[in-house]
Write a protein that holds these residues in place. Structure first.
Motif, PDB file in Angstrom:
ATOM      1  N   TYR A  49      30.377  10.994 -12.218  1.00  0.00           N
ATOM      2  CA  TYR A  49      30.210  11.819 -13.417  1.00  0.00           C
ATOM      3  C   TYR A  49      29.295  12.979 -13.062  1.00  0.00           C
ATOM      4  O   TYR A  49      28.343  12.817 -12.299  1.00  0.00           O
ATOM      5  N   THR A  50      29.603  14.160 -13.608  1.00  0.00           N
ATOM      6  CA  THR A  50      28.697  15.295 -13.452  1.00  0.00           C
ATOM      7  C   THR A  50      28.596  16.035 -14.771  1.00  0.00           C
ATOM      8  O   THR A  50      29.568  16.118 -15.538  1.00  0.00           O
ATOM      9  N   ASN A  51      27.405  16.542 -15.056  1.00  0.00           N
ATOM     10  CA  ASN A  51      27.211  17.313 -16.274  1.00  0.00           C
ATOM     11  C   ASN A  51      27.565  18.785 -16.084  1.00  0.00           C
ATOM     12  O   ASN A  51      27.375  19.598 -16.989  1.00  0.00           O
ATOM     13  N   PRO A  79      29.618   9.047 -18.627  1.00  0.00           N
ATOM     14  CA  PRO A  79      28.660   8.699 -17.565  1.00  0.00           C
ATOM     15  C   PRO A  79      28.476   7.193 -17.402  1.00  0.00           C
ATOM     16  O   PRO A  79      28.142   6.727 -16.309  1.00  0.00           O
ATOM     17  N   ALA A  82      30.667   5.702 -14.657  1.00  0.00           N
ATOM     18  CA  ALA A  82      30.524   6.236 -13.307  1.00  0.00           C
ATOM     19  C   ALA A  82      29.616   5.390 -12.431  1.00  0.00           C
ATOM     20  O   ALA A  82      28.599   4.870 -12.903  1.00  0.00           O
ATOM     21  N   ARG A  85      26.042   9.597 -10.604  1.00  0.00           N
ATOM     22  CA  ARG A  85      25.958  10.779 -11.449  1.00  0.00           C
ATOM     23  C   ARG A  85      25.415  11.951 -10.634  1.00  0.00           C
ATOM     24  O   ARG A  85      24.355  11.853 -10.019  1.00  0.00           O
ATOM     25  N   THR A  87      23.899  15.369 -11.206  1.00  0.00           N
ATOM     26  CA  THR A  87      23.281  16.057 -12.329  1.00  0.00           C
ATOM     27  C   THR A  87      22.772  17.438 -11.922  1.00  0.00           C
ATOM     28  O   THR A  87      21.961  17.565 -11.005  1.00  0.00           O
ATOM     29  N   ALA A 122      24.531   4.262 -11.005  1.00  0.00           N
ATOM     30  CA  ALA A 122      24.712   3.860 -12.402  1.00  0.00           C
ATOM     31  C   ALA A 122      23.434   3.319 -13.019  1.00  0.00           C
ATOM     32  O   ALA A 122      23.222   3.423 -14.232  1.00  0.00           O
ATOM     33  N   GLN A 193      17.076   9.516 -16.649  1.00  0.00           N
ATOM     34  CA  GLN A 193      18.517   9.268 -16.707  1.00  0.00           C
ATOM     35  C   GLN A 193      18.821   8.052 -17.570  1.00  0.00           C
ATOM     36  O   GLN A 193      19.809   8.024 -18.304  1.00  0.00           O
ATOM     37  N   ASP A 197      22.130  10.667 -21.462  1.00  0.00           N
ATOM     38  CA  ASP A 197      23.502  10.573 -20.973  1.00  0.00           C
ATOM     39  C   ASP A 197      23.950  11.806 -20.206  1.00  0.00           C
ATOM     40  O   ASP A 197      25.120  11.935 -19.858  1.00  0.00           O
ATOM     41  N   ASN A 198      23.044  12.746 -19.956  1.00  0.00           N
ATOM     42  CA  ASN A 198      23.376  13.944 -19.183  1.00  0.00           C
ATOM     43  C   ASN A 198      24.574  14.677 -19.771  1.00  0.00           C
ATOM     44  O   ASN A 198      25.623  14.781 -19.134  1.00  0.00           O
TER      45      ASN A 198
END
Length: 225
Positions: A49-51, A79, A82, A85, A87, A122, A193, A197-198
């Motif tokens: 996951y990426t923001n 997220p 995932a 992450r 970020t 995670a 984190q 939830d970014n």
């Protein structure tokens, strides 16, 4: 006693076969030593996951490069689904005057792009601590060709962001990060984190301030967001 000479075609075939066998053997040896073809470094995790917003040029290209580098890795929107992450902590684009003529007109601008990011698993274990990457370029300024210069600035920013993406992916796929993922339980946790939830960050994709280029004597540093 004389031996009959082999036909030239037979000699060529034998040499070609020998070279092929040597090449195959060398490739097998390199593979056994952990060698991979350039461009692919499969990551030990399958979901990321990426923001960094997917609908931005930066985010879209980042996803393409990571998928090409690690085909077994896919991006997820939640997220919580995932394994890791990525970020983005900040992303800035600056345009600064570095040379001014005796008449007070800008002669050269310096463009810069800087990103700060980190990678966690995670549970929040820090696999890659906040990392800052930046790049700069200089561009001559011509007030008589404003539109052309704006296009050139936009193209330079695209090249600079591609350079940053390539460097980011090299960091993410480094042996150090892979080892950190395998031993994540021994690493510190990013408490922020766990509580955040970014949410995706938005990016206006290289917006160029036209007024800045029309007014070269204004504040020399401006951020593009």
């Amino acid at each position: 006693m004389h031996h009959a000479a082999l036909p030239a075609s037979s000699v060529f075939t034998a040499r070609h076969s020998l070279r092929w066998l040597v090449a195959v053997g060398l490739l097998a040896l390199l593979t056994a030593c952990g060698f991979r073809l350039k461009g692919q470094t499969p990551l030990p995790f399958q979901t990321m996951y990426t923001n960094i917003a997917e609908n931005s040029a930066f985010g879209a290209q980042l996803r393409r490069v990571i998928r090409a580098t690690s085909p077994n890795t896919r991006f997820v929107e939640d997220p919580k689904e995932a394994q890791v992450r990525l970020t983005q902590l900040s992303l800035t684009r600056d345009l600064e005057e570095v040379s001014i003529s005796v008449e007070g007109q800008v002669e050269v601008y310096e463009l810069s792009v800087t990103i700060v990011f980190q990678l966690t698993d995670a549970e929040g274990h820090i696999l890659l601590a906040p990392t800052t990457l930046g790049t700069t370029r200089e561009i001559p300024y011509d007030s008589g060709a404003l539109q052309a210069k704006q296009g050139e600035i936009g193209s330079l920013y695209v090249e600079m962001q591609q350079s940053l993406i390539d460097r980011m992916v090299r960091r993410i796929t480094s042996p150090e990060v892979m080892k950190a993922y395998e031993n994540a339980d021994t690493l510190p946790i990013d408490e922020s984190q766990v509580q955040n939830d970014n949410a995706p960050v938005q990016d206006d994709d290289l917006g160029i301030d036209r007024d800045l280029l029309r007014m070269p004597n204004m504040n020399p540093t401006s951020s593009f967001y």
